[in-house]
Motif scaffolding. Sequence first.
Motif, PDB file in Angstrom:
ATOM      1  N   PHE A   1     -35.892  62.175 -22.435  1.00 51.47           N
ATOM      2  CA  PHE A   1     -36.488  63.379 -23.016  1.00 51.47           C
ATOM      3  C   PHE A   1     -36.444  63.319 -24.540  1.00 51.47           C
ATOM      4  O   PHE A   1     -37.450  63.587 -25.213  1.00 51.47           O
ATOM      5  CB  PHE A   1     -35.757  64.632 -22.511  1.00 51.47           C
ATOM      6  CG  PHE A   1     -36.305  65.900 -23.090  1.00 51.47           C
ATOM      7  CD1 PHE A   1     -37.384  66.535 -22.501  1.00 51.47           C
ATOM      8  CD2 PHE A   1     -35.753  66.454 -24.236  1.00 51.47           C
ATOM      9  CE1 PHE A   1     -37.916  67.701 -23.044  1.00 51.47           C
ATOM     10  CE2 PHE A   1     -36.276  67.621 -24.790  1.00 51.47           C
ATOM     11  CZ  PHE A   1     -37.356  68.238 -24.185  1.00 51.47           C
ATOM     12  N   LEU A   2     -35.272  62.980 -25.106  1.00 54.68           N
ATOM     13  CA  LEU A   2     -35.111  62.966 -26.563  1.00 54.68           C
ATOM     14  C   LEU A   2     -36.018  61.939 -27.223  1.00 54.68           C
ATOM     15  O   LEU A   2     -36.604  62.209 -28.276  1.00 54.68           O
ATOM     16  CB  LEU A   2     -33.648  62.699 -26.935  1.00 54.68           C
ATOM     17  CG  LEU A   2     -32.651  63.793 -26.583  1.00 54.68           C
ATOM     18  CD1 LEU A   2     -31.226  63.324 -26.847  1.00 54.68           C
ATOM     19  CD2 LEU A   2     -32.953  65.091 -27.336  1.00 54.68           C
ATOM     20  N   GLU A   3     -36.151  60.770 -26.605  1.00 55.90           N
ATOM     21  CA  GLU A   3     -37.021  59.744 -27.183  1.00 55.90           C
ATOM     22  C   GLU A   3     -38.483  60.192 -27.167  1.00 55.90           C
ATOM     23  O   GLU A   3     -39.209  60.006 -28.140  1.00 55.90           O
ATOM     24  CB  GLU A   3     -36.831  58.421 -26.453  1.00 55.90           C
ATOM     25  CG  GLU A   3     -35.485  57.782 -26.793  1.00 55.90           C
ATOM     26  CD  GLU A   3     -35.167  56.531 -26.003  1.00 55.90           C
ATOM     27  OE1 GLU A   3     -34.264  55.791 -26.440  1.00 55.90           O
ATOM     28  OE2 GLU A   3     -35.803  56.276 -24.955  1.00 55.90           O
ATOM     29  N   ALA A   4     -38.910  60.796 -26.068  1.00 52.87           N
ATOM     30  CA  ALA A   4     -40.278  61.309 -26.001  1.00 52.87           C
ATOM     31  C   ALA A   4     -40.475  62.467 -26.986  1.00 52.87           C
ATOM     32  O   ALA A   4     -41.517  62.560 -27.653  1.00 52.87           O
ATOM     33  CB  ALA A   4     -40.594  61.770 -24.576  1.00 52.87           C
ATOM     34  N   TYR A   5     -39.478  63.310 -27.113  1.00 56.33           N
ATOM     35  CA  TYR A   5     -39.520  64.448 -28.032  1.00 56.33           C
ATOM     36  C   TYR A   5     -39.646  63.965 -29.471  1.00 56.33           C
ATOM     37  O   TYR A   5     -40.486  64.458 -30.239  1.00 56.33           O
ATOM     38  CB  TYR A   5     -38.260  65.299 -27.839  1.00 56.33           C
ATOM     39  CG  TYR A   5     -38.219  66.562 -28.654  1.00 56.33           C
ATOM     40  CD1 TYR A   5     -39.002  67.668 -28.301  1.00 56.33           C
ATOM     41  CD2 TYR A   5     -37.382  66.666 -29.755  1.00 56.33           C
ATOM     42  CE1 TYR A   5     -38.946  68.834 -29.050  1.00 56.33           C
ATOM     43  CE2 TYR A   5     -37.323  67.827 -30.498  1.00 56.33           C
ATOM     44  CZ  TYR A   5     -38.104  68.908 -30.139  1.00 56.33           C
ATOM     45  OH  TYR A   5     -38.054  70.062 -30.879  1.00 56.33           O
ATOM     46  N   GLN A   6     -38.843  62.978 -29.839  1.00 57.06           N
ATOM     47  CA  GLN A   6     -38.900  62.423 -31.189  1.00 57.06           C
ATOM     48  C   GLN A   6     -40.266  61.801 -31.456  1.00 57.06           C
ATOM     49  O   GLN A   6     -40.851  62.012 -32.517  1.00 57.06           O
ATOM     50  CB  GLN A   6     -37.827  61.351 -31.375  1.00 57.06           C
ATOM     51  CG  GLN A   6     -36.443  61.890 -31.623  1.00 57.06           C
ATOM     52  CD  GLN A   6     -35.461  60.769 -31.890  1.00 57.06           C
ATOM     53  OE1 GLN A   6     -35.226  59.939 -31.026  1.00 57.06           O
ATOM     54  NE2 GLN A   6     -34.898  60.759 -33.062  1.00 57.06           N
ATOM     55  N   ALA A   7     -40.774  61.032 -30.502  1.00 57.05           N
ATOM     56  CA  ALA A   7     -42.065  60.359 -30.677  1.00 57.05           C
ATOM     57  C   ALA A   7     -43.198  61.371 -30.846  1.00 57.05           C
ATOM     58  O   ALA A   7     -44.107  61.147 -31.652  1.00 57.05           O
ATOM     59  CB  ALA A   7     -42.350  59.458 -29.464  1.00 57.05           C
ATOM     60  N   SER A   8     -43.131  62.477 -30.140  1.00 59.33           N
ATOM     61  CA  SER A   8     -44.198  63.476 -30.238  1.00 59.33           C
ATOM     62  C   SER A   8     -44.097  64.329 -31.502  1.00 59.33           C
ATOM     63  O   SER A   8     -45.034  65.036 -31.835  1.00 59.33           O
ATOM     64  CB  SER A   8     -44.189  64.382 -28.998  1.00 59.33           C
ATOM     65  OG  SER A   8     -43.051  65.218 -29.011  1.00 59.33           O
TER      66      SER A   8
END
Length: 127
Positions: A118-125
């Motif tokens: 979740f955090l990696e996707a959140y950061q990327a977005s």
Amino acid sequence: MSDSKTPETIRYKRAYEKAEKSDGYRVLVDRIWPRGVRKETLALDAWRKDLAPSNKLRRWFGHDPQRWAGFYQKYFRELKEKQQAVDELLEVCGDRPLTLVYAAKDDEHNNAVALKMFLEAYQASNQ
């Protein structure tokens, strides 16, 4: 999310593994304290129960690998409701590595693995 620094890496580690300086910012992401572990041994920077899955979701999942996809999808929905807590976690660790500490025996199907996703996707977005 603001333009402040975010973790250089996000990883996860069992509470029963030795804490290391390279772990960077260590945060326990379980709702329940790991059985048989002393606070000094964990060497935590924070305990974020608020970012753990709800009791209802945790009981539903029961660490059943067949429920993994359903678990992390439901958990992501819970995390989307906690945007401020997610932002705080990413900001407070700065550009140090972030290590999500968990107690589950299953290294592939647990809330720390899902939270990392979740955090990696959140950061990327949000870049």
